[in-house]
Scaffold this motif. Structure first.
Motif, PDB file in Angstrom:
ATOM      1  N   ASP A  48      17.257   9.326   7.750  1.00 17.36           N
ATOM      2  CA  ASP A  48      17.648   8.055   8.357  1.00 17.36           C
ATOM      3  C   ASP A  48      17.455   6.865   7.423  1.00 17.36           C
ATOM      4  OD1 ASP A  48      18.382   9.111  10.898  1.00 17.36           O
ATOM      5  OD2 ASP A  48      16.256   9.332  11.383  1.00 17.36           O
ATOM      6  N   GLY A  49      16.993   7.120   6.198  1.00 14.55           N
ATOM      7  CA  GLY A  49      16.749   6.041   5.260  1.00 14.55           C
ATOM      8  C   GLY A  49      15.376   5.429   5.371  1.00 14.55           C
ATOM      9  N   PHE A  50      14.486   6.016   6.196  1.00 12.74           N
ATOM     10  CA  PHE A  50      13.140   5.485   6.374  1.00 12.74           C
ATOM     11  C   PHE A  50      12.231   6.036   5.276  1.00 12.74           C
ATOM     12  CE2 PHE A  50      14.247   5.909  11.137  1.00 12.74           C
ATOM     13  CZ  PHE A  50      15.011   4.752  11.082  1.00 12.74           C
ATOM     14  N   ARG A  51      11.420   5.151   4.694  1.00 13.70           N
ATOM     15  CA  ARG A  51      10.473   5.581   3.671  1.00 13.70           C
ATOM     16  C   ARG A  51       9.369   6.414   4.314  1.00 13.70           C
ATOM     17  NH1 ARG A  51       9.387   1.505  -1.291  1.00 13.70           N
ATOM     18  NH2 ARG A  51       7.641   2.981  -1.453  1.00 13.70           N
ATOM     19  N   LYS A  52       9.279   7.663   3.914  1.00 14.49           N
ATOM     20  CA  LYS A  52       8.280   8.568   4.485  1.00 14.49           C
ATOM     21  C   LYS A  52       6.874   8.181   4.058  1.00 14.49           C
ATOM     22  CE  LYS A  52      10.465  12.306   3.032  1.00 14.49           C
ATOM     23  NZ  LYS A  52      10.790  13.728   2.800  1.00 14.49           N
ATOM     24  N   ASP A  53       6.718   7.647   2.839  1.00 18.96           N
ATOM     25  CA  ASP A  53       5.380   7.233   2.406  1.00 18.96           C
ATOM     26  C   ASP A  53       4.854   6.102   3.274  1.00 18.96           C
ATOM     27  OD1 ASP A  53       7.327   5.518   1.339  1.00 18.96           O
ATOM     28  OD2 ASP A  53       6.127   5.022  -0.419  1.00 18.96           O
ATOM     29  N   VAL A  54       5.747   5.175   3.647  1.00 18.60           N
ATOM     30  CA  VAL A  54       5.345   4.069   4.519  1.00 18.60           C
ATOM     31  C   VAL A  54       5.029   4.587   5.918  1.00 18.60           C
ATOM     32  CG1 VAL A  54       6.124   1.933   5.609  1.00 18.60           C
ATOM     33  CG2 VAL A  54       6.585   2.330   3.179  1.00 18.60           C
ATOM     34  N   LEU A  55       5.851   5.484   6.420  1.00 22.35           N
ATOM     35  CA  LEU A  55       5.600   6.057   7.738  1.00 22.35           C
ATOM     36  C   LEU A  55       4.220   6.717   7.803  1.00 22.35           C
ATOM     37  CD1 LEU A  55       9.021   7.608   8.824  1.00 22.35           C
ATOM     38  CD2 LEU A  55       7.636   6.001  10.167  1.00 22.35           C
ATOM     39  N   GLU A  56       3.839   7.410   6.749  1.00 19.85           N
ATOM     40  CA  GLU A  56       2.529   8.069   6.741  1.00 19.85           C
ATOM     41  C   GLU A  56       1.397   7.053   6.786  1.00 19.85           C
ATOM     42  OE1 GLU A  56       1.847  11.314   7.194  1.00 19.85           O
ATOM     43  OE2 GLU A  56       4.013  11.329   7.577  1.00 19.85           O
ATOM     44  N   LEU A  57       1.554   5.937   6.082  1.00 16.32           N
ATOM     45  CA  LEU A  57       0.527   4.900   6.110  1.00 16.32           C
ATOM     46  C   LEU A  57       0.456   4.240   7.488  1.00 16.32           C
ATOM     47  CD1 LEU A  57       1.027   3.271   2.591  1.00 16.32           C
ATOM     48  CD2 LEU A  57      -0.908   4.664   3.348  1.00 16.32           C
ATOM     49  N   VAL A  58       1.609   4.027   8.113  1.00 13.49           N
ATOM     50  CA  VAL A  58       1.630   3.453   9.459  1.00 13.49           C
ATOM     51  C   VAL A  58       0.958   4.398  10.449  1.00 13.49           C
ATOM     52  CG1 VAL A  58       3.122   2.681  11.345  1.00 13.49           C
ATOM     53  CG2 VAL A  58       3.690   2.071   8.985  1.00 13.49           C
ATOM     54  N   LYS A  59       1.220   5.686  10.302  1.00 13.42           N
ATOM     55  CA  LYS A  59       0.562   6.670  11.177  1.00 13.42           C
ATOM     56  C   LYS A  59      -0.946   6.688  10.951  1.00 13.42           C
ATOM     57  CE  LYS A  59       4.517   9.820  11.512  1.00 13.42           C
ATOM     58  NZ  LYS A  59       5.043  11.156  11.119  1.00 13.42           N
ATOM     59  N   GLU A  60      -1.372   6.460   9.711  1.00 15.07           N
ATOM     60  CA  GLU A  60      -2.810   6.401   9.428  1.00 15.07           C
ATOM     61  C   GLU A  60      -3.458   5.234  10.166  1.00 15.07           C
ATOM     62  OE1 GLU A  60      -5.794   6.322   5.529  1.00 15.07           O
ATOM     63  OE2 GLU A  60      -3.649   6.659   5.251  1.00 15.07           O
ATOM     64  N   LEU A  61      -2.709   4.144  10.298  1.00 16.01           N
ATOM     65  CA  LEU A  61      -3.203   2.987  11.040  1.00 16.01           C
ATOM     66  C   LEU A  61      -3.180   3.204  12.551  1.00 16.01           C
ATOM     67  CD1 LEU A  61      -1.416   0.108   9.074  1.00 16.01           C
ATOM     68  CD2 LEU A  61      -3.877   0.492   9.174  1.00 16.01           C
ATOM     69  N   GLN A  62      -2.399   4.181  13.005  1.00 17.00           N
ATOM     70  CA  GLN A  62      -2.233   4.466  14.434  1.00 17.00           C
ATOM     71  C   GLN A  62      -1.791   3.221  15.201  1.00 17.00           C
ATOM     72  OE1 GLN A  62      -5.405   6.767  16.253  1.00 17.00           O
ATOM     73  NE2 GLN A  62      -5.716   7.999  14.405  1.00 17.00           N
ATOM     74  N   VAL A  63      -0.690   2.638  14.745  1.00 14.14           N
ATOM     75  CA  VAL A  63      -0.160   1.410  15.341  1.00 14.14           C
ATOM     76  C   VAL A  63       0.518   1.753  16.669  1.00 14.14           C
ATOM     77  CG1 VAL A  63       1.341  -0.568  14.990  1.00 14.14           C
ATOM     78  CG2 VAL A  63       0.204   0.496  13.021  1.00 14.14           C
ATOM     79  N   PRO A  64       0.035   1.223  17.797  1.00 11.59           N
ATOM     80  CA  PRO A  64       0.565   1.643  19.095  1.00 11.59           C
ATOM     81  C   PRO A  64       1.843   0.928  19.525  1.00 11.59           C
ATOM     82  CG  PRO A  64      -1.255   0.157  19.416  1.00 11.59           C
ATOM     83  CD  PRO A  64      -1.141   0.360  17.936  1.00 11.59           C
ATOM     84  N   ILE A  65       2.077  -0.294  19.000  1.00 12.78           N
ATOM     85  CA  ILE A  65       3.250  -1.068  19.395  1.00 12.78           C
ATOM     86  C   ILE A  65       3.630  -1.984  18.239  1.00 12.78           C
ATOM     87  CG2 ILE A  65       1.950  -2.971  20.467  1.00 12.78           C
ATOM     88  CD1 ILE A  65       4.104  -2.959  22.714  1.00 12.78           C
ATOM     89  N   VAL A  66       4.937  -2.200  18.053  1.00 18.46           N
ATOM     90  CA  VAL A  66       5.416  -3.059  16.970  1.00 18.46           C
ATOM     91  C   VAL A  66       6.448  -4.031  17.516  1.00 18.46           C
ATOM     92  CG1 VAL A  66       6.463  -3.170  14.675  1.00 18.46           C
ATOM     93  CG2 VAL A  66       5.034  -1.209  15.287  1.00 18.46           C
ATOM     94  N   ARG A  67       6.221  -5.297  17.274  1.00 23.30           N
ATOM     95  CA  ARG A  67       7.129  -6.356  17.712  1.00 23.30           C
ATOM     96  C   ARG A  67       8.325  -6.444  16.765  1.00 23.30           C
ATOM     97  NH1 ARG A  67       6.084 -12.357  16.909  1.00 23.30           N
ATOM     98  NH2 ARG A  67       7.271 -13.483  18.486  1.00 23.30           N
ATOM     99  N   GLY A 363       9.744   2.556  -5.582  1.00 22.89           N
ATOM    100  CA  GLY A 363       8.495   2.986  -6.208  1.00 22.89           C
ATOM    101  C   GLY A 363       7.403   3.290  -5.220  1.00 22.89           C
ATOM    102  N   ALA A 364       6.186   2.911  -5.600  1.00 21.39           N
ATOM    103  CA  ALA A 364       4.978   3.308  -4.872  1.00 21.39           C
ATOM    104  C   ALA A 364       4.732   2.430  -3.648  1.00 21.39           C
ATOM    105  CB  ALA A 364       3.781   3.231  -5.818  1.00 21.39           C
ATOM    106  N   SER A 365       3.844   2.911  -2.796  1.00 17.59           N
ATOM    107  CA  SER A 365       3.290   2.126  -1.697  1.00 17.59           C
ATOM    108  C   SER A 365       1.768   2.184  -1.816  1.00 17.59           C
ATOM    109  CB  SER A 365       3.741   2.685  -0.351  1.00 17.59           C
ATOM    110  OG  SER A 365       3.350   4.037  -0.208  1.00 17.59           O
ATOM    111  N   TRP A 366       1.091   1.164  -1.289  1.00 13.12           N
ATOM    112  CA  TRP A 366      -0.368   1.158  -1.375  1.00 13.12           C
ATOM    113  C   TRP A 366      -0.990   0.328  -0.259  1.00 13.12           C
ATOM    114  CZ3 TRP A 366       2.797  -1.627  -4.569  1.00 13.12           C
ATOM    115  CH2 TRP A 366       2.558  -3.006  -4.721  1.00 13.12           C
ATOM    116  N   LYS A 367      -2.304   0.500  -0.130  1.00 12.36           N
ATOM    117  CA  LYS A 367      -3.075  -0.166   0.911  1.00 12.36           C
ATOM    118  C   LYS A 367      -3.671  -1.462   0.377  1.00 12.36           C
ATOM    119  CE  LYS A 367      -4.494   4.374   2.675  1.00 12.36           C
ATOM    120  NZ  LYS A 367      -5.637   5.294   2.890  1.00 12.36           N
ATOM    121  N   GLN A 368      -3.362  -2.558   1.039  1.00 11.54           N
ATOM    122  CA  GLN A 368      -4.026  -3.815   0.720  1.00 11.54           C
ATOM    123  C   GLN A 368      -5.455  -3.787   1.293  1.00 11.54           C
ATOM    124  OE1 GLN A 368      -2.422  -7.093  -0.696  1.00 11.54           O
ATOM    125  NE2 GLN A 368      -0.749  -7.338   0.786  1.00 11.54           N
ATOM    126  N   THR A 369      -6.255  -4.772   0.897  1.00 12.92           N
ATOM    127  CA  THR A 369      -7.653  -4.801   1.344  1.00 12.92           C
ATOM    128  C   THR A 369      -7.762  -4.859   2.866  1.00 12.92           C
ATOM    129  OG1 THR A 369      -7.762  -7.228   1.208  1.00 12.92           O
ATOM    130  CG2 THR A 369      -8.361  -5.984  -0.777  1.00 12.92           C
TER     131      THR A 369
END
Length: 502
Positions: A48-67, A363-369
């Motif tokens: 679908d064109g979604f970055r899988k690396d970003v999806l994995e980081l979002v899942k790590e955050l366990q975000v329940p709702i997104v505006r 390129g890469a994705s990473w976690k900010q502080t």
């Protein structure tokens, strides 16, 4: 060495925590969508064109709702531009951020992305340039099963089942002069009330968020809330709050005391909402949706240099330092302290734009502080918010007085038999001894003590260098019903206990 004490007991209950206080926000702004969550040419993009690396980081955050989709952008947005075949979608001048919106990504794509991210959708409607008709058509498209023009159009677009979007924002920051279609409180209140009424006729099961004032320094605050809620109180379930912080004076001790400002903001809005409840003789208590919050100031100067009418250039890309992470922890603690009224909150935003997650295009994705306290609160802060009785040494700054060095919240998850203590030492020069007396937690043992600390308050994470990250071997011990630990200077701490059946 200074010392703080607190008492924690199961009976000191604030409220059940609504997991949606750990929500986030994606706006069509900068690289939040294009190059953030959606980048079809990226080597790690899915079908679908979604970055899988970003999806994995979002899942790590366990975000329940997104505006979605805004923000300022929504006040001149035609939702119909983002549906149907991509090749037929119009390119538009996006007036809020003065860019070109390609509309290659829209409502259905976001619903697909949210499903993959294990998140619900909080959808915002345009009450700037549009109103009742567009709102009722929009919810018919997303939520009605079929047999009507807009619901059948969704099915024609490949979505047989409705998206069943539950939560809807009635506009965004409508008292702001920067907003396309700025309204007076009366104008907004009447329009939002009627739009909400029409939307509920389409789907009675939705939740609606009445638009609060843009921030506490607005000349309209808090009269805006009092006037608008006079009209929207009966139709709305929540009132929105927005707040951003920045250390523009480079006064770190003062900066870390901003939880006090947040406390005042929340208390004021609760007071106004309850006044309207009394005025209306209503039995309904209006809840709070803190649907924009974060640190935002690092990128202000860079954003002034951006050329208008470009496509998805970097905007609002704050590179967060260590002290920003500490303040984010304090904000989350404040929400937990008000779990009885703050039921939703959205860190603004999720990727690239004032965000915990950063990416390079292709390129890469990473976690900010700020990723870490957000993740810790979201993952470990589910259950019941308890009210600790705190006795902490205090300090004064240029903006605040009687600030506790110990900023803390406690969460009890009875189902998992877990207790979590979130503790922030606001002292930037000295360690703080913490002694927590636990009542009624016999048989519990410390599982881990997570610590986020760094000698440099200005330290940042990059794609290739990650100096700010937590470790899991803090020195907390639990003996005879008391937790004892030394909280490092300027540190974020998560102490997790669990019942051990021996």
């Amino acid at each position: 060495m200074t010392k703080a004490k607190m008492i924690v007991d199961k009976s000191y209950k604030i409220a059940d925590i609504d997991e949606r206080i750990y929500g986030s926000f994606i706006e069509h702004l900068g690289r939040a969508v294009y190059g953030g969550i959606f980048e079809p040419d990226h080597p790690d993009a899915d079908e679908d064109g979604f970055r899988k690396d970003v999806l994995e980081l979002v899942k790590e955050l366990q975000v329940p709702i997104v505006r979605y989709p805004g923000g300022n952008m929504v006040s001149a947005y035609n939702w119909e531009d983002g549906i149907g075949p991509r090749e037929d979608r119009p390119k538009r001048l996006e007036l809020a951020w003065r860019v070109i919106e390609t509309n290659a990504f829209g409502t259905n794509e976001f619903a697909d992305w949210a499903k993959k991210a294990n998140s619900e959708v909080m959808m915002a409607i345009n009450l700037g340039t549009r109103g009742i008709d567009a709102a009722r058509n929009f919810i018919e498209y997303t939520n009605h099963p079929g047999g009507t023009y807009w619901s059948d159009l969704r099915r024609k677009h490949g979505y047989e089942e409705p998206h069943k979007i539950k939560t809807w924002c009635l506009g965004n920051e409508m008292d702001g002069p920067w907003q396309v279609g700025q309204k007076t409180a009366y104008e907004y209140g009447r329009l939002a009330s009627e739009a909400g009424k029409a939307m509920r006729l389409v789907d009675p099961d939705i939740e609606l968020v009445s638009c609060g004032s843009s921030h506490t320094q607005m000349p309209t605050f808090p009269d805006w809330e009092a006037e608008t809620l006079t009209h929207t109180y009966d139709v709305a379930d929540y009132v929105s709050l927005h707040q951003y912080f920045g250390n523009r004076d480079n006064d770190s001790q003062n900066y870390l005391a901003n939880g006090m400002e947040l406390e005042h903001f929340i208390s004021t809005v609760i007071s106004v909402a309850d006044y309207i409840k009394a005025k209306k003789r209503s039995k309904k208590t209006l809840m709070l949706s803190f649907d924009e919050w974060n640190v935002w100031y690092h990128s202000n100067d860079a954003d002034k240099e951006i050329e208008p009418w470009t496509v998805a250039l970097p905007q609002l890309e704050d590179h967060y330092n260590f002290e920003d992470a500490l303040l984010v922890g304090s904000i989350l603690i404040t929400f937990l302290k008000h779990a009885d009224r703050v039921k939703m909150a959205c860190m603004a935003q999720l990727v690239n734009v004032i965000a915990p997650i950063m990416t390079d295009n292709l390129g890469a994705s990473w976690k900010q502080t700020i990723f870490y306290p957000y993740m810790h609160a979201s993952v470990f802060g589910r259950g019941v918010s308890l009210k600790p009785v705190v006795n902490s040494p205090k300090f004064d700054t240029k903006d605040f007085t009687d600030v506790d060095y110990l900023d803390t919240a406690v969460v009890f998850n009875e189902e998992n038999e877990e207790l979590t203590v979130f503790a922030l030492n606001r002292h930037i020069k000295e360690d703080l001894v913490m002694e927590a007396q636990l009542g009624d937690f016999e048989g519990y043992r410390i599982q881990e003590h997570i610590v986020l600390e760094h000698d440099d308050l200005k330290a940042v994470n990059t794609a290739t260098n990650h100096p700010v990250k937590p470790y899991r071997n803090g020195d907390a011990v639990y003996k005879d019903g008391v937790i004892e630990t030394k909280l490092k200077k300027a540190s974020w701490n998560v102490i997790r206990l669990k019942l051990i059946n021996e």
